[in-house]
Write an enzyme that holds these catalytic residues in place. Sequence first.
Site, mmCIF file in Angstrom:
data_model
loop_
_atom_site.group_PDB
_atom_site.id
_atom_site.type_symbol
_atom_site.label_atom_id
_atom_site.label_comp_id
_atom_site.label_asym_id
_atom_site.label_seq_id
_atom_site.Cartn_x
_atom_site.Cartn_y
_atom_site.Cartn_z
ATOM 1 N N ASP A 80 46.841 -4.640 22.242
ATOM 2 C CA ASP A 80 46.356 -4.202 23.544
ATOM 3 C C ASP A 80 46.373 -5.423 24.482
ATOM 4 O O ASP A 80 46.463 -6.572 24.025
ATOM 5 C CB ASP A 80 44.947 -3.638 23.368
ATOM 6 C CG ASP A 80 44.264 -3.316 24.670
ATOM 7 O OD1 ASP A 80 44.928 -2.748 25.568
ATOM 8 O OD2 ASP A 80 43.066 -3.634 24.810
ATOM 9 N N ASP A 86 44.378 -5.773 28.172
ATOM 10 C CA ASP A 86 43.069 -6.043 28.787
ATOM 11 C C ASP A 86 41.954 -5.935 27.759
ATOM 12 O O ASP A 86 41.832 -4.940 27.050
ATOM 13 C CB ASP A 86 42.814 -5.055 29.925
ATOM 14 C CG ASP A 86 43.770 -5.251 31.081
ATOM 15 O OD1 ASP A 86 43.603 -6.225 31.827
ATOM 16 O OD2 ASP A 86 44.702 -4.434 31.228
ATOM 17 N N ASP A 103 40.427 -3.177 22.057
ATOM 18 C CA ASP A 103 38.981 -3.228 22.310
ATOM 19 C C ASP A 103 38.384 -1.952 22.879
ATOM 20 O O ASP A 103 37.170 -1.748 22.816
ATOM 21 C CB ASP A 103 38.683 -4.360 23.305
ATOM 22 C CG ASP A 103 39.094 -3.981 24.733
ATOM 23 O OD1 ASP A 103 38.243 -4.020 25.635
ATOM 24 O OD2 ASP A 103 40.276 -3.629 24.942
#
Length: 239
Positions: free
Chosen positions: A17, A19, A195
Amino acid sequence: MQHPPAIDPETHALFLDFDGTLVDLVDDPQKVHLAPDRIERLRVLTDRLSGALAVVSGRQIADLDRFLAPLSFAAAGVHGLERRRRPEADVEILMAPEALDPVRDGLAPILEENQRLQLEDKGTALVLHYRTAPDLADLAETAMERATEGRNDLVVMKGDNIVEVHPAGMDKGKAVDDFMTSSPFEGRVPIYVGDDTTDEFALKIVSKKGGIAVKVGAKESVADYRLADVAAVHDWLAG
């Protein structure tokens, strides 16, 4: 949860991922920054993995290219609605932006009345940001629900201080599953690191495939492994 094992360049495929994983979350999504030494580390990893490293993000691939330049990498953008299957391949667009025109029209009055809300238009997805206006969270979610009412062809997802809409039938998990069917990812053991809520789709897919699912941060997750924050991700990548 435990710390993830080291990356094996011979057997692993790595999906990251962006961000909240490679870069810290900031109020203005266009002001993220990745240090040159961290980009170089990703380049070395991509080479060692024979190209089996992909960035899987809600952002457009064009934005990822800008932030990660001069790195060449495979990518899934807009949760998989954009694909670049190998570092040197062209970007494929899986959905026309015009499908979201009625939603754009529906959100326009709310944005006019509440200018602290920010709309990020990705073409094939729309994202309402309220990080700088957390008191407008309920308003943002309600506005998106109303603008998409009756649209069974669309899906609304809530993330970290955002609410996003994009065409149904696609998520990060499906994107990872698709990558794993062809070179250079095919036949390798997948690792996914993410996240946010939207990463859970991919973490679940990777777990089902016998891979290594890594959650960044303290939120609840299906992942068996965990890294504390962005700095911990880069320390792990360096290891």
